[in-house]
Scaffold this motif. Structure first.
Motif, short mmCIF file in Angstrom:
data_model
loop_
_atom_site.label_atom_id
_atom_site.label_comp_id
_atom_site.label_asym_id
_atom_site.label_seq_id
_atom_site.Cartn_x
_atom_site.Cartn_y
_atom_site.Cartn_z
N GLU A 150 37.96 39.69 -5.24
CA GLU A 150 36.34 39.17 -4.78
C GLU A 150 35.92 39.02 -5.09
O GLU A 150 34.48 38.31 -4.98
CB GLU A 150 36.84 40.71 -3.55
CG GLU A 150 37.42 41.29 -2.36
CD GLU A 150 37.44 41.05 -1.85
OE1 GLU A 150 36.61 39.66 -1.56
OE2 GLU A 150 38.65 40.55 -0.73
N HIS A 179 32.43 30.96 -2.08
CA HIS A 179 31.81 31.77 -1.71
C HIS A 179 30.42 31.46 -1.23
O HIS A 179 30.13 30.25 -1.68
CB HIS A 179 31.37 33.46 -2.77
CG HIS A 179 32.02 34.15 -3.07
ND1 HIS A 179 32.98 34.81 -2.41
CD2 HIS A 179 33.65 33.98 -4.38
CE1 HIS A 179 34.08 36.07 -3.25
NE2 HIS A 179 34.24 34.71 -4.67
N GLU A 202 26.79 35.79 -0.72
CA GLU A 202 28.50 36.44 -1.56
C GLU A 202 27.91 36.47 -2.89
O GLU A 202 28.50 37.52 -3.68
CB GLU A 202 29.64 36.36 -0.68
CG GLU A 202 29.60 36.79 0.65
CD GLU A 202 30.88 35.52 0.72
OE1 GLU A 202 31.82 35.41 1.98
OE2 GLU A 202 31.57 34.57 0.48
N ARG A 248 25.21 38.70 -4.30
CA ARG A 248 26.05 40.18 -4.08
C ARG A 248 26.95 40.23 -5.01
O ARG A 248 27.21 41.58 -5.77
CB ARG A 248 26.58 40.43 -2.86
CG ARG A 248 26.66 41.82 -2.83
CD ARG A 248 28.46 42.27 -1.56
NE ARG A 248 29.44 40.38 -2.33
CZ ARG A 248 30.25 40.52 -0.95
NH1 ARG A 248 30.46 41.04 -0.27
NH2 ARG A 248 31.32 40.05 -1.77
N ASN A 249 28.01 39.29 -5.04
CA ASN A 249 29.19 39.51 -6.22
C ASN A 249 28.11 39.56 -8.02
O ASN A 249 28.95 40.77 -8.45
CB ASN A 249 29.71 38.61 -6.01
CG ASN A 249 30.83 38.34 -4.86
OD1 ASN A 249 30.51 39.27 -4.31
ND2 ASN A 249 31.55 37.27 -5.16
#
Length: 961
Positions: A152, A160, A164, A167-168
């Motif tokens: 993920e 992504h 995202e 966020r990662n």
């Protein structure tokens, strides 16, 4: 839950039940609270069916992935508790869940993690670790969750959004601050506890370490306790591959080049001290996996480091003095020494980079070059020793040969830096090996000769410059060649050594021009059991070719040995009829080289013409006698298989005679050598085969090839034979026969021109009728082979007309009668317009422009001017306007260029009349706008033909829809 719908989850359920289950799943996805039923079923273990449990996880996955923000805080808490409860239950479950269920559960955990870790569940990992402890089933799930999270956060195959990705990044930064050290410690404990008792869990953990090491602090992994454990795992067969993969990921981590260099060297030292560079201590698999494909990255890092600007590396204490550099070279050589074909294939990329590496090293440090040269020479020997034991050529040997090519690149690079040292190093290896070749292994002897062979291309100057008639000035290369031919190594009883010997003496033929006293012993090696009479067919075949090259290159030195050689090869020239059962030493393909060699010896000899003629007749007379006998037998043969074998033998006889003519040149013509009569006799002997009704394809092909050669060699003396030969070859023709016959007529026409005018006048229409008859034969619509044959024949036909018109023989066409001339001209127009074949179209426009040049003036044939305006001018527009005329195709552009030449030629020959016709009649009939017509005519009248060619392309690009 709908129990009936759940029945459709069974793989054996019928299609109706499966459709109902699918519809039920879609219903649960949109239901606001259906997920709670699935969560409750998982937590309370309501169902034992694996597919139902998987179904429940799928519903939860959809809820977390797409609708999690719609849930209340209590509902979100329920999902967390459900997953933890399910995880706790696995510790007590007597049977572990199926793998596909565990993987799906891990995906749901991972989705929940990326959603809640930064906000509502910062103790995610601590909660899971407190549940699983060191329980093997719990550890298995924990590791699967970690891999799912890595997918993920890190997986580059997953696309992504920017949100995202941000966020990662934030999650990884937070993990590094809060929990990564704890996770690393848990991995170490798992590896330590399960390395001997549970290989599956250990391999999973190694995979996790390899995945996470790319973005966590490297010092947490690249330390004594982890590396020593990895080394221990390399000694356990079931863990070996994963340990290698893990080590690879450690080395592959992105970092500053200087830090990478330190890491690589420290790992190399650890591996070497642990014995992992010793091929005797670890299985071949380890080297295939570890060194061949994984540690390759270490050595690539070395090359990358040395390619950096000096300012990046200067002043570093760990890169001081020659010893540090030699240490790095030592690691490279260690890799190059490993002895499996798979390994060698795996390090080819490394070897390629090594060319640059060695040059950088020598410039940057005071390296002992001589030591490096010897190591490379030793590598040739080592790489050979285990893998060149086969006599048949297979995939492994092909890989090895490719690897050797890469090693040769290293040798070339070294030669560029210091050819003298390279010569000295190879000389030592070569001399020490050949001094005792009788008691030395074949692979060592072959490698020594091979190194000598490779010097020819490696040395930066022509190898001929290394040979001198003054022995006192002889170079190391000349000394090695003298050793090679006088040592007796040609008698070594192994095919690889024998072949390498002959390859080398042919490569260094200039040695024999300065030391011709060695020619006799080499000739004997070629002619006796070591060469052309060797027990191996492979050696005999290759030697036949090399012997031909040797004699050609040294033809001036061959005069004292000519008749002796011809006598010794007499039995090798025998034509082997199928019925005598005698198996010739050489194949027919190999015999071609021997016949050519015999021809070269005779033609280039210093004998007078009479003697040359006698020797050539002695060479070819047996062929002619056997040809007559075999042709009579073929005419009487009833069995089709026997007919084929006799025809094959007859074809070989013609081919052998044809091959001897290769020896003639402009300086030594057939006539000057007095051999015309011999070849005319051959022609008279071979031509009757054209009238043989049996096996006509192969017989005609052979005789036709011989005629091609005789046209070159005998010149006008061959002309009396052409009409009869042509008559026979035009009988019962197929497309392929005509297609192969036309180049012969083209050759005659182009070479003799007016001399063959009467012959062309006579055979012109018979040839065309034969062509038209074949082209008009009906064929099946989907017969691609027949269509291709007709296309090729059509091209050959137009090529014939181009040759006739281009050779000043247009009168041949003009004298065929008005109807026939018109028919020919119409076929050319059709070729230019109707057939979507740009190669043929180009030829047709060349023919048309030539005919316009010859006949298009005021004094041209009656009616040709009308033909120009009615047919040729329209063809120049209709062809490019067709949809099949692709102006993006290179061949089509060439056809358009010839179309432009045709229009320019018409304008040059007809003048203002042509422009007036285009302006007032033809272009208006095509609905071309007046301003475009004016523009076109102006371009046509430009003196520079290139301007009009460029304009014409633009004109048709605009005109086509």
């Amino acid at each position: 839950m709908d129990e009936q719908a759940l029945l459709g989850l069974n793989p054996n359920a019928d299609s109706d039940f499966r459709q109902r289950a699918l519809a039920y799943f879609e219903q649960l996805k949109i239901s606001p609270d259906a997920w709670q039923v699935c969560a409750e079923a998982l937590a309370q273990r309501t169902y034992s069916d694996d597919h139902i449990k998987f179904f429940c996880f799928q519903v939860l996955e959809h809820q977390v992935k797409y609708k999690y923000s719609e849930l209340t805080t209590v509902q979100q808490q329920l999902i967390r508790e459900t997953l933890i409860s399910w995880l706790q239950a696995q510790m007590l479950n007597p049977q572990p869940e199926k793998t596909f269920i565990r993987n799906k559960a891990a995906q749901v955990f991972a989705l929940l993690f990326v959603t809640e870790y930064l906000t509502k569940w910062p103790k995610f990992f601590f909660d899971i670790l407190s549940v699983v402890d060191l329980n093997p089933r719990g550890v298995d799930l924990y590791l699967r969750v970690l891999m799912a999270i890595d997918s993920e956060l890190v997986d580059r195959d997953v696309v992504h959004t920017l949100e995202e990705a941000r966020r990662n990044t934030l999650i990884k930064d937070t993990m590094r601050e809060q929990c990564i050290p704890n996770l690393v410690e848990s991995w170490y404990q798992i590896l330590q506890n399960y390395q001997y008792t549970n290989s599956e869990v250990t391999c999973q953990c190694l995979e996790v370490v390899g995945a996470y090491v790319s973005w966590i602090d490297l010092s947490l992994i690249a330390n004594d306790r982890f590396i020593n454990m990895l080394l221990g795992h390399m000694s356990i067969e079931v863990l070996r591959e994963e340990a290698c993969d893990c080590l690879f990921e450690i080395v592959n981590k992105g970092m500053d080049p200087v830090d990478k260099m330190k890491l690589v060297e420290s790992l190399c030292q650890v591996l070497q001290s642990a014995g992992f560079f010793s091929i005797d201590q670890v299985s071949k698999f380890l080297y295939k996996k570890l060194i061949g494909s994984k540690l390759n990255i270490m050595f690539s890092s070395l090359f990358f480091f040395f390619s950096l600007p000096k300012s990046r590396v200067s002043g570093k204490p760990w890169f001081s003095g020659p010893f540090a550099v030699e240490t790095r070279v030592h690691y490279i050589i260690l890799v190059l020494f490993f002895e499996t074909v798979s390994l060698l294939a795996g390090t080819i990329g490394t070897c390629h980079n090594a060319r640059l590496f060695f040059g950088q090293v020598i410039v940057m440090a005071d390296l002992s070059f001589q030591r490096l040269e010897i190591l490379i020479c030793e590598q040739e020997e080592r790489s050979y020793s285990a893998y060149y034991k086969r006599t048949e050529y297979g995939e492994d040997e092909a890989m090895f040969v490719e690897y050797r090519k890469q090693l040769k690149l290293l040798l070339d690079r070294l030669a560029q830096v210091s050819p003298e040292l390279l010569l000295a190093s190879v000389g030592r290896v070569f001399s020490s090996t050949l001094q005792n070749w009788q008691t030395t292994r074949f692979m060592d002897v072959e490698v020594a000769i091979r190194l000598l062979y490779m010097l020819a291309e490696a040395l930066p100057v022509s190898h001929g410059a290394h040979f001198s008639g003054d022995v006192s000035k002889a170079s190391a290369l000349q000394d090695m060649m003298r050793t090679l031919v006088t040592s007796g190594v040609s008698s070594y009883q192994h095919t690889s050594v024998t072949l390498e010997f002959f390859e080398t003496v042919v490569r260094y033929e200039k040695f024999f021009t300065v030391e011709p006293q060695h020619i006799p012993c080499v000739l004997m090696a070629f002619l006796d059991h070591r060469g052309l009479r060797h027990s191996s067919a492979k050696v005999r075949s290759r030697t036949a070719y090399l012997f031909s090259r040797f004699v050609k290159s040294l033809n001036k030195q061959m005069n004292p040995f000519i008749e002796d050689i011809l006598n010794r090869i007499q039995d090798l020239l025998e034509l082997s009829p199928p019925e005598n059962g005698y198996q010739s030493l050489l194949s027919s393909a190999d015999q071609l080289f021997i016949y050519e060699t015999a021809g070269v010896l005779i033609v280039n000899s210093e004998y007078p013409a009479e003697r040359k003629q006698a020797l050539m007749r002695n060479l070819l007379a047996p062929l002619m006698e056997k040809f007559k006998i075999l042709l009579e037998k073929l005419m009487l043969a009833q069995d089709e298989e026997r007919q084929a074998s006799l025809a094959d033998c007859l074809n070989h006889a013609v081919g052998f005679a044809s091959r001897t003519s290769k020896a003639f040149s402009n300086k030594q013509t057939v006539k000057q050598c007095g051999c015309s009569e011999v070849y005319l006799d051959c022609l008279q002997t071979f031509l009757p085969a054209l009238s043989c009704p049996l096996q006509k394809d192969i017989l005609r092909s052979g005789v036709r090839t011989f005629l091609h050669r005789m046209i070159i060699c005998l010149e006008e003396e061959v002309l009396p034979f052409i009409p009869s030969a042509s008559e026979h070859m035009l009988k019962d023709c197929e497309a392929k026969d005509l297609q192969e016959f036309i180049p012969l007529i083209n050759q005659i026409t182009a070479k003799f021109k007016v001399q063959v005018s009467p012959f062309l006048q006579q055979m012109f229409m018979p040839l065309l009728r034969a062509i038209f008859e074949v082209l008009l034969r009906p064929a099946e619509e989907n017969d691609q082979c027949a269509a291709l044959e007709k296309q090729m024949l059509r091209r050959s036909y137009f090529a014939f007309l181009q040759t006739v018109t281009g050779s000043g023989m247009s009168a041949v066409i003009a004298n065929q009668g008005a109807d026939n001339v018109e028919r020919v001209l119409v076929t050319v127009i059709q070729g230019a317009v109707e057939y979507p074949d740009p190669i043929a179209q180009k030829t047709c426009f060349i023919i048309l422009s030539k005919l316009v040049e010859l006949w298009g003036g005021k004094d041209g044939p009656v009616g040709f001017a009308d033909f120009v305006y009615k047919h040729i001018v329209p063809a120049c527009f209709l062809a490019p306007l067709k949809q099949t005329f692709d102006l993006a195709d290179a061949q089509t552009v060439l056809a358009l260029s010839e179309c432009a030449v045709t229009l320019k030629t018409i304008h040059l020959r007809r003048g203002p009349e042509c422009v007036q016709y285009l302006q007032q009649e033809y272009l208006p009939s095509l609905q071309v706008a007046p301003e475009i017509i004016q523009e076109f005519c102006q371009a046509l009248q430009q003196p520079d033909a290139k301007v009009f060619k460029n304009y014409l392309k633009v004109f048709f690009q605009r005109a086509k829809p």
